[in-house]
Design a protein around this motif. Structure first.
Motif, short mmCIF file in Angstrom:
data_model
loop_
_atom_site.label_atom_id
_atom_site.label_comp_id
_atom_site.label_asym_id
_atom_site.label_seq_id
_atom_site.Cartn_x
_atom_site.Cartn_y
_atom_site.Cartn_z
N MET A 37 0.82 -1.21 0.00
CA MET A 37 0.00 0.00 0.00
C MET A 37 0.85 1.26 0.00
O MET A 37 0.61 2.18 -0.77
N GLU A 38 1.87 1.29 0.87
CA GLU A 38 2.68 2.50 1.00
C GLU A 38 4.10 2.14 1.40
O GLU A 38 4.38 1.00 1.79
N MET A 39 4.98 3.12 1.30
CA MET A 39 6.39 2.94 1.62
C MET A 39 6.65 3.29 3.07
O MET A 39 6.10 4.27 3.61
N MET A 75 18.26 -1.48 -0.34
CA MET A 75 17.18 -2.12 -1.09
C MET A 75 15.81 -1.79 -0.52
O MET A 75 15.66 -1.39 0.63
N THR A 76 14.80 -1.99 -1.37
CA THR A 76 13.40 -1.90 -0.98
C THR A 76 12.81 -3.31 -0.96
O THR A 76 12.91 -4.04 -1.94
N LEU A 77 12.23 -3.67 0.16
CA LEU A 77 11.55 -4.96 0.30
C LEU A 77 10.08 -4.77 -0.03
O LEU A 77 9.48 -3.76 0.34
N MET A 78 9.50 -5.72 -0.74
CA MET A 78 8.10 -5.59 -1.14
C MET A 78 7.48 -6.97 -1.38
O MET A 78 8.21 -7.97 -1.47
N PRO A 79 6.16 -7.05 -1.48
CA PRO A 79 5.53 -8.34 -1.78
C PRO A 79 5.97 -8.86 -3.14
O PRO A 79 6.26 -8.07 -4.06
N GLY A 80 6.00 -10.18 -3.29
CA GLY A 80 6.24 -10.75 -4.61
C GLY A 80 5.23 -10.23 -5.61
O GLY A 80 4.05 -10.04 -5.28
N ILE A 362 3.44 4.59 -7.51
CA ILE A 362 2.91 3.84 -6.37
C ILE A 362 1.65 3.07 -6.75
O ILE A 362 1.43 1.94 -6.31
N ALA A 363 0.81 3.65 -7.63
CA ALA A 363 -0.39 2.93 -8.10
C ALA A 363 -0.01 1.72 -8.94
O ALA A 363 -0.66 0.68 -8.88
N ALA A 364 1.06 1.84 -9.73
CA ALA A 364 1.53 0.71 -10.53
C ALA A 364 2.01 -0.42 -9.62
O ALA A 364 1.71 -1.59 -9.86
N LEU A 365 2.76 -0.08 -8.57
CA LEU A 365 3.24 -1.10 -7.64
C LEU A 365 2.09 -1.70 -6.84
O LEU A 365 2.10 -2.90 -6.56
N GLN A 366 1.11 -0.89 -6.48
CA GLN A 366 -0.07 -1.42 -5.81
C GLN A 366 -0.81 -2.41 -6.71
O GLN A 366 -1.27 -3.46 -6.26
N GLN A 383 0.57 -8.45 0.18
CA GLN A 383 0.90 -7.52 1.24
C GLN A 383 1.97 -8.11 2.14
O GLN A 383 2.06 -9.34 2.30
N LEU A 384 2.78 -7.23 2.73
CA LEU A 384 3.69 -7.65 3.78
C LEU A 384 3.00 -7.33 5.10
O LEU A 384 3.00 -6.20 5.57
#
Length: 419
Positions: A37-39, A75-80, A362-366, A383-384
């Motif tokens: 959702m957000e950083m 690095m940035t950690l994010m959901p697969g 951010i919308a693309a990553l969401q 989601q993480l």
């Protein structure tokens, strides 16, 4: 006798306790975390076996002594990532044309290619994927999914469409006289009874959902036109829903899109010719839009178009307009590039084009995480968050500031296993 039972109980408790202690525990420490959702800054993710047990501020978490700590500095950690429109059994059209893939490559060869494509996708950070049709290879995608689920080959979690369904006479390969039996890229049907049987047959053979072609080119070089009658689409959706499944539609014309939306499909794929009226109807009915930008972009490049040098071809102009209209109407947009038309593992191209065509980073990553998980029925993913499955990736830098950083996947964990 009582003493023996006590010994057995103590042994059982000790066994359970030892199993608990041997669970894999991993603490991931990046520079930042995008949770779907957000950083967030100064966050950590704690994984036990295949599940996220903590996602939050590092200062509020007490690190267990048994945890293996992995520093992901810079690095940035994010959901697969969740790819919304793929064809694992296709490979780029500038290597082999679609007709020749369907006519000349056996299902065995295509399965082998598909296994290579699945691995490439996974290593590119795609931990889940919706595959939109075997394109003439029958139920090979169903068995590709099974071999991944059984741990025989590495690959994303899959939801597959099987052969997909087209109106009789509307799909290819074409151009042969009527005495030649040609293997088609999808299963043709006509009429309500035939449509019901096809949906039930495909679901019974392992399709996760049903894909229909609501419009297509009836003749070579012709523009697309609607293929199915409203009643045929209605009954296919109703049949799938009664089995607890759903339908998605290939549709690019306003009327093809309108009929599919009214029938109750969950997503529209492509949608190049969508009007504002059609997109508003999608919003009203809760139908999501998968624009598949990269496929058309790649096809035009195969023809010799040079982006940012040559004027935009009509296909590109229409795609840009359709996305602007979808954004204006407030339609949910899915991340899915129609990968297979272009190289598997280059899924990041869709994210870059989404941003280029007006969607915020951010919308693309969401869309590639939380939104796709919710819209495409991937439970406990995207989601993480505590209790969610540990499908996690890390990229260099901050992709919200520079979406091209999604090319630099440095860490992939699927189901708690680091690849």
């Amino acid at each position: 006798m009582l003493q023996n039972k006590k010994v057995q109980l103590l042994f059982f408790i000790a066994l359970v306790f030892s199993i608990k202690l041997t669970q894999a525990q991993t603490l991931l420490v990046p520079d930042r975390v995008f949770d779907g959702m957000e950083m967030h800054e100064n966050w950590v993710i704690y994984v036990v076996d295949n599940q996220i047990e903590y996602a939050g501020e590092a200062s509020k978490f007490r690190v267990p002594n048994e945890a293996a700590k992995i520093d992901l500095k810079g690095m940035t950690l994010m959901p697969g990532l969740i790819e919304g429109h793929s064809h694992l059994l296709l490979h780029p059209y500038n290597e082999t044309e679609w007709n020749d893939q369907v006519l000349k490559e056996s299902p065995v060869e295509r399965a082998i290619r598909g296994s290579v494509a699945a691995k490439a996708s996974l290593l590119a950070g795609i931990t889940s994927m919706r595959d939109l049709g075997a394109e003439g290879a029958g139920y090979t995608d169903v068995y590709l999914k099974k071999t991944i689920d059984d741990g025989i080959i590495p690959g994303p979690r899959l939801k597959v469409a099987g052969p997909a369904i087209v109106a009789t006479g509307a799909y290819g390969p074409k151009g042969f006289h009527d005495g030649v039996t040609v293997p088609l890229g999808a299963e043709p049907v006509s009429g309500i009874d035939d449509a019901i049987k096809a949906v039930r047959r495909q679901l019974g053979n392992g399709a996760s959902f049903i894909k229909v072609y609501a419009d297509y080119r009836w003749g070579k070089g012709e523009p697309s036109n609607p293929t199915f009658l409203q009643e045929e689409l209605n009954v296919m959706v109703a049949t799938a829903k009664s089995a607890g499944r759903y339908v998605v539609a290939h549709a690019s014309t306003p009327e093809g899109m309108r009929r599919a939306i009214l029938a109750g499909v969950e997503t529209i794929e492509h949608g190049d010719g969508g009007t504002l009226e059609v997109f508003k109807l999608m919003k009203e009915k809760g139908v999501a839009f998968c624009p598949t930008i990269t496929a058309g972009h790649a096809i035009e490049r195969y023809k010799g178009w040079r982006p940012n040098i040559n004027p935009d071809p009509e296909r590109i102009t229409k795609k840009k307009k359709s996305i602007q209209l979808a954004l204006e109407a407030g339609v949910d947009i899915i991340f899915g590039g129609d990968v297979g038309v272009f190289a598997h593992g280059e899924n990041y191209r869709e994210l870059e084009l989404m941003v280029e065509y007006g969607i915020s980073p951010i919308a693309a990553l969401q869309a590639a995480t939380l939104v796709n998980a919710q819209l495409l029925h991937f439970e406990n993913l995207g989601q993480l968050k505590k209790g969610f499955l540990a499908d996690i990736i890390a990229v260099k830098g901050n992709p919200i500031k520079d979406i091209t950083k999604m090319r630099e996947i440095e860490f992939v964990m699927k189901d708690g296993i680091i690849l």
